[in-house]
Design a protein around this motif. Structure first.
Motif, PDB file in Angstrom:
ATOM      1  N   LYS A 121       0.865  -1.370   0.153  1.00  0.00           N
ATOM      2  CA  LYS A 121      -0.495   0.469  -0.103  1.00  0.00           C
ATOM      3  C   LYS A 121       0.636   1.468  -0.111  1.00  0.00           C
ATOM      4  CE  LYS A 121      -3.083  -2.650   2.263  1.00  0.00           C
ATOM      5  NZ  LYS A 121      -4.461  -3.078   3.957  1.00  0.00           N
ATOM      6  N   THR A 122       0.358   2.303  -0.151  1.00  0.00           N
ATOM      7  CA  THR A 122       0.831   3.870   0.458  1.00  0.00           C
ATOM      8  C   THR A 122       1.509   3.906   1.408  1.00  0.00           C
ATOM      9  OG1 THR A 122      -0.898   4.844  -0.357  1.00  0.00           O
ATOM     10  CG2 THR A 122       0.282   4.354  -2.719  1.00  0.00           C
ATOM     11  N   LYS A 123       2.330   5.123   1.637  1.00  0.00           N
ATOM     12  CA  LYS A 123       2.546   5.454   2.736  1.00  0.00           C
ATOM     13  C   LYS A 123       0.621   5.986   3.358  1.00  0.00           C
ATOM     14  CE  LYS A 123       4.683   9.706   5.262  1.00  0.00           C
ATOM     15  NZ  LYS A 123       5.833   9.953   4.802  1.00  0.00           N
ATOM     16  N   GLY A 124       0.305   7.232   2.668  1.00  0.00           N
ATOM     17  CA  GLY A 124      -1.043   7.384   2.877  1.00  0.00           C
ATOM     18  C   GLY A 124      -2.522   6.374   3.379  1.00  0.00           C
ATOM     19  N   GLU A 125      -2.261   5.838   2.511  1.00  0.00           N
ATOM     20  CA  GLU A 125      -3.015   4.595   2.381  1.00  0.00           C
ATOM     21  C   GLU A 125      -2.639   3.750   3.903  1.00  0.00           C
ATOM     22  OE1 GLU A 125      -4.732   2.593  -1.899  1.00  0.00           O
ATOM     23  OE2 GLU A 125      -2.518   1.962  -0.683  1.00  0.00           O
ATOM     24  N   LEU A 126      -2.034   3.769   4.195  1.00  0.00           N
ATOM     25  CA  LEU A 126      -1.301   2.663   5.788  1.00  0.00           C
ATOM     26  C   LEU A 126      -1.969   3.806   6.522  1.00  0.00           C
ATOM     27  CD1 LEU A 126       2.070   1.387   5.443  1.00  0.00           C
ATOM     28  CD2 LEU A 126      -0.703   0.392   5.506  1.00  0.00           C
ATOM     29  N   GLU A 127      -0.959   5.241   7.051  1.00  0.00           N
ATOM     30  CA  GLU A 127      -1.617   6.660   7.108  1.00  0.00           C
ATOM     31  C   GLU A 127      -3.019   6.326   8.047  1.00  0.00           C
ATOM     32  OE1 GLU A 127       1.939   8.938   7.281  1.00  0.00           O
ATOM     33  OE2 GLU A 127       0.467   9.170   5.717  1.00  0.00           O
ATOM     34  N   ALA A 128      -4.252   6.470   6.845  1.00  0.00           N
ATOM     35  CA  ALA A 128      -5.240   5.920   7.008  1.00  0.00           C
ATOM     36  C   ALA A 128      -5.782   5.246   7.703  1.00  0.00           C
ATOM     37  CB  ALA A 128      -6.006   6.306   5.514  1.00  0.00           C
ATOM     38  N   GLU A 129      -5.728   4.200   7.278  1.00  0.00           N
ATOM     39  CA  GLU A 129      -5.371   2.689   8.010  1.00  0.00           C
ATOM     40  C   GLU A 129      -5.425   2.518   9.128  1.00  0.00           C
ATOM     41  OE1 GLU A 129      -5.324  -0.952   6.110  1.00  0.00           O
ATOM     42  OE2 GLU A 129      -5.446  -0.185   4.116  1.00  0.00           O
ATOM     43  N   VAL A 130      -4.376   3.496   9.904  1.00  0.00           N
ATOM     44  CA  VAL A 130      -3.554   3.578  11.236  1.00  0.00           C
ATOM     45  C   VAL A 130      -4.734   4.615  11.986  1.00  0.00           C
ATOM     46  CG1 VAL A 130      -2.210   4.020  12.843  1.00  0.00           C
ATOM     47  CG2 VAL A 130      -1.750   2.807  10.962  1.00  0.00           C
ATOM     48  N   SER A 131      -5.535   5.755  11.172  1.00  0.00           N
ATOM     49  CA  SER A 131      -5.986   6.547  11.975  1.00  0.00           C
ATOM     50  C   SER A 131      -7.821   6.014  12.141  1.00  0.00           C
ATOM     51  CB  SER A 131      -6.260   7.347  10.776  1.00  0.00           C
ATOM     52  OG  SER A 131      -5.415   8.525  10.812  1.00  0.00           O
ATOM     53  N   ALA A 134      11.119  -1.354  13.246  1.00  0.00           N
ATOM     54  CA  ALA A 134      11.470  -1.265  11.789  1.00  0.00           C
ATOM     55  C   ALA A 134      10.227  -0.344  11.175  1.00  0.00           C
ATOM     56  CB  ALA A 134      11.140  -2.834  10.991  1.00  0.00           C
ATOM     57  N   LYS A 135      11.807   0.480  10.008  1.00  0.00           N
ATOM     58  CA  LYS A 135      10.333   1.418   9.034  1.00  0.00           C
ATOM     59  C   LYS A 135       9.108   0.373   8.595  1.00  0.00           C
ATOM     60  CE  LYS A 135      11.415   4.653   5.346  1.00  0.00           C
ATOM     61  NZ  LYS A 135      11.614   5.502   5.415  1.00  0.00           N
ATOM     62  N   PRO A 136       7.948   0.464   8.856  1.00  0.00           N
ATOM     63  CA  PRO A 136       7.222   0.081   7.821  1.00  0.00           C
ATOM     64  C   PRO A 136       7.471   0.134   5.519  1.00  0.00           C
ATOM     65  CG  PRO A 136       6.250   1.631   8.783  1.00  0.00           C
ATOM     66  CD  PRO A 136       7.529   1.878   8.770  1.00  0.00           C
ATOM     67  N   ALA A 137       6.634  -1.095   5.510  1.00  0.00           N
ATOM     68  CA  ALA A 137       6.987  -1.228   4.176  1.00  0.00           C
ATOM     69  C   ALA A 137       6.490   0.265   3.746  1.00  0.00           C
ATOM     70  CB  ALA A 137       7.548  -2.741   3.322  1.00  0.00           C
ATOM     71  N   TYR A 138       6.324   0.286   2.425  1.00  0.00           N
ATOM     72  CA  TYR A 138       4.731   0.662   1.507  1.00  0.00           C
ATOM     73  C   TYR A 138       5.787   1.121  -0.027  1.00  0.00           C
ATOM     74  CZ  TYR A 138       7.467   5.342   3.656  1.00  0.00           C
ATOM     75  OH  TYR A 138       7.662   6.207   4.010  1.00  0.00           O
ATOM     76  N   LYS A 139       4.459   1.313  -1.331  1.00  0.00           N
ATOM     77  CA  LYS A 139       4.919   2.093  -1.996  1.00  0.00           C
ATOM     78  C   LYS A 139       5.031   3.287  -2.513  1.00  0.00           C
ATOM     79  CE  LYS A 139       1.173   0.802  -4.483  1.00  0.00           C
ATOM     80  NZ  LYS A 139      -0.397   0.853  -5.435  1.00  0.00           N
ATOM     81  N   PRO A 140       6.548   3.107  -2.607  1.00  0.00           N
ATOM     82  CA  PRO A 140       6.459   4.651  -3.191  1.00  0.00           C
ATOM     83  C   PRO A 140       5.564   5.637  -4.487  1.00  0.00           C
ATOM     84  CG  PRO A 140       7.951   3.072  -4.903  1.00  0.00           C
ATOM     85  CD  PRO A 140       7.248   2.613  -3.901  1.00  0.00           C
ATOM     86  N   THR A 141       5.245   6.523  -4.055  1.00  0.00           N
ATOM     87  CA  THR A 141       4.705   7.094  -4.596  1.00  0.00           C
ATOM     88  C   THR A 141       4.941   8.730  -5.840  1.00  0.00           C
ATOM     89  OG1 THR A 141       4.302   9.665  -3.535  1.00  0.00           O
ATOM     90  CG2 THR A 141       2.658   7.873  -2.696  1.00  0.00           C
ATOM     91  N   LEU A 198       0.230  -2.193   9.992  1.00  0.00           N
ATOM     92  CA  LEU A 198       1.687  -1.789   9.488  1.00  0.00           C
ATOM     93  C   LEU A 198       2.331  -3.229   9.412  1.00  0.00           C
ATOM     94  CD1 LEU A 198       2.694   1.816  11.864  1.00  0.00           C
ATOM     95  CD2 LEU A 198       1.535   1.440   9.250  1.00  0.00           C
ATOM     96  N   GLY A 199       2.333  -4.290   9.847  1.00  0.00           N
ATOM     97  CA  GLY A 199       3.406  -5.090   9.493  1.00  0.00           C
ATOM     98  C   GLY A 199       4.632  -5.240  10.045  1.00  0.00           C
ATOM     99  N   VAL A 200       4.508  -4.456  11.056  1.00  0.00           N
ATOM    100  CA  VAL A 200       5.859  -4.462  11.758  1.00  0.00           C
ATOM    101  C   VAL A 200       5.054  -4.537  13.277  1.00  0.00           C
ATOM    102  CG1 VAL A 200       7.707  -2.984  10.036  1.00  0.00           C
ATOM    103  CG2 VAL A 200       5.605  -1.841  11.986  1.00  0.00           C
ATOM    104  N   GLY A 201       6.529  -5.089  14.443  1.00  0.00           N
ATOM    105  CA  GLY A 201       6.262  -4.637  15.932  1.00  0.00           C
ATOM    106  C   GLY A 201       6.510  -3.397  16.336  1.00  0.00           C
ATOM    107  N   ILE A 202       5.795  -3.712  17.256  1.00  0.00           N
ATOM    108  CA  ILE A 202       5.628  -2.125  18.571  1.00  0.00           C
ATOM    109  C   ILE A 202       6.345  -2.066  19.218  1.00  0.00           C
ATOM    110  CG2 ILE A 202       4.245  -0.669  20.048  1.00  0.00           C
ATOM    111  CD1 ILE A 202       2.970  -0.993  16.866  1.00  0.00           C
ATOM    112  N   VAL A 203       7.434  -1.265  19.057  1.00  0.00           N
ATOM    113  CA  VAL A 203       8.331  -1.089  20.270  1.00  0.00           C
ATOM    114  C   VAL A 203       8.052  -1.033  22.065  1.00  0.00           C
ATOM    115  CG1 VAL A 203      10.741  -0.837  21.908  1.00  0.00           C
ATOM    116  CG2 VAL A 203      10.564  -1.593  19.230  1.00  0.00           C
TER     117      VAL A 203
END
Length: 124
Positions: free
Chosen positions: A3-13, A117-124, A91-96
């Protein structure tokens, strides 16, 4: 599929909004998430209930503000696992760690998730 960074941010929100509504009984007016390297910063606006707004303005405002902050911290701590699991699944990464604070003056709240880790997302 990434997903894009924006899609991940929207899903977390959306997940934070759902958590606040279902677990805490009331959702914020607005939620925005920002992915910054290995962190997710969630800014929530309009989180105070009318009763909390009045409590923050009592004769000894520090006492009222302290009570609001203590209650909000306790509520987040008790629901922490649910919130962290939701963000981890998106995000597919662990929470510290999870850090939170609330402003009793502006009615804004901040949640900061540090990630393993830094979440993986599609570059825009």
């Amino acid at each position: 599929m990434l997903k894009t960074k924006g899609e991940l941010e929207a899903e977390v929100s959306n997940a934070v909004m759902r958590f606040k509504r279902e677990y805490m009984g009331r959702g914020p007016q607005d939620v925005r998430t920002y992915l910054l390297d290995d962190m997710a910063l969630v800014r929530l606006k309009g989180v105070l209930t009318p009763a909390e707004q009045r409590l923050a303005q009592v004769e000894d405002p520090h006492r009222g503000r302290d009570l609001i902050k203590q209650l909000r911290i306790e509520l987040i701590e008790h629901g922490r696992e649910l919130l962290e699991d939701a963000v981890k699944a998106i995000l597919g990464v662990g929470i510290v760690s999870l850090h939170s604070d609330i402003s009793t003056r502006t009615g804004e709240s901040i949640l900061l998730f540090t990630l393993d880790a830094k979440p993986a997302y599609k570059p825009t």
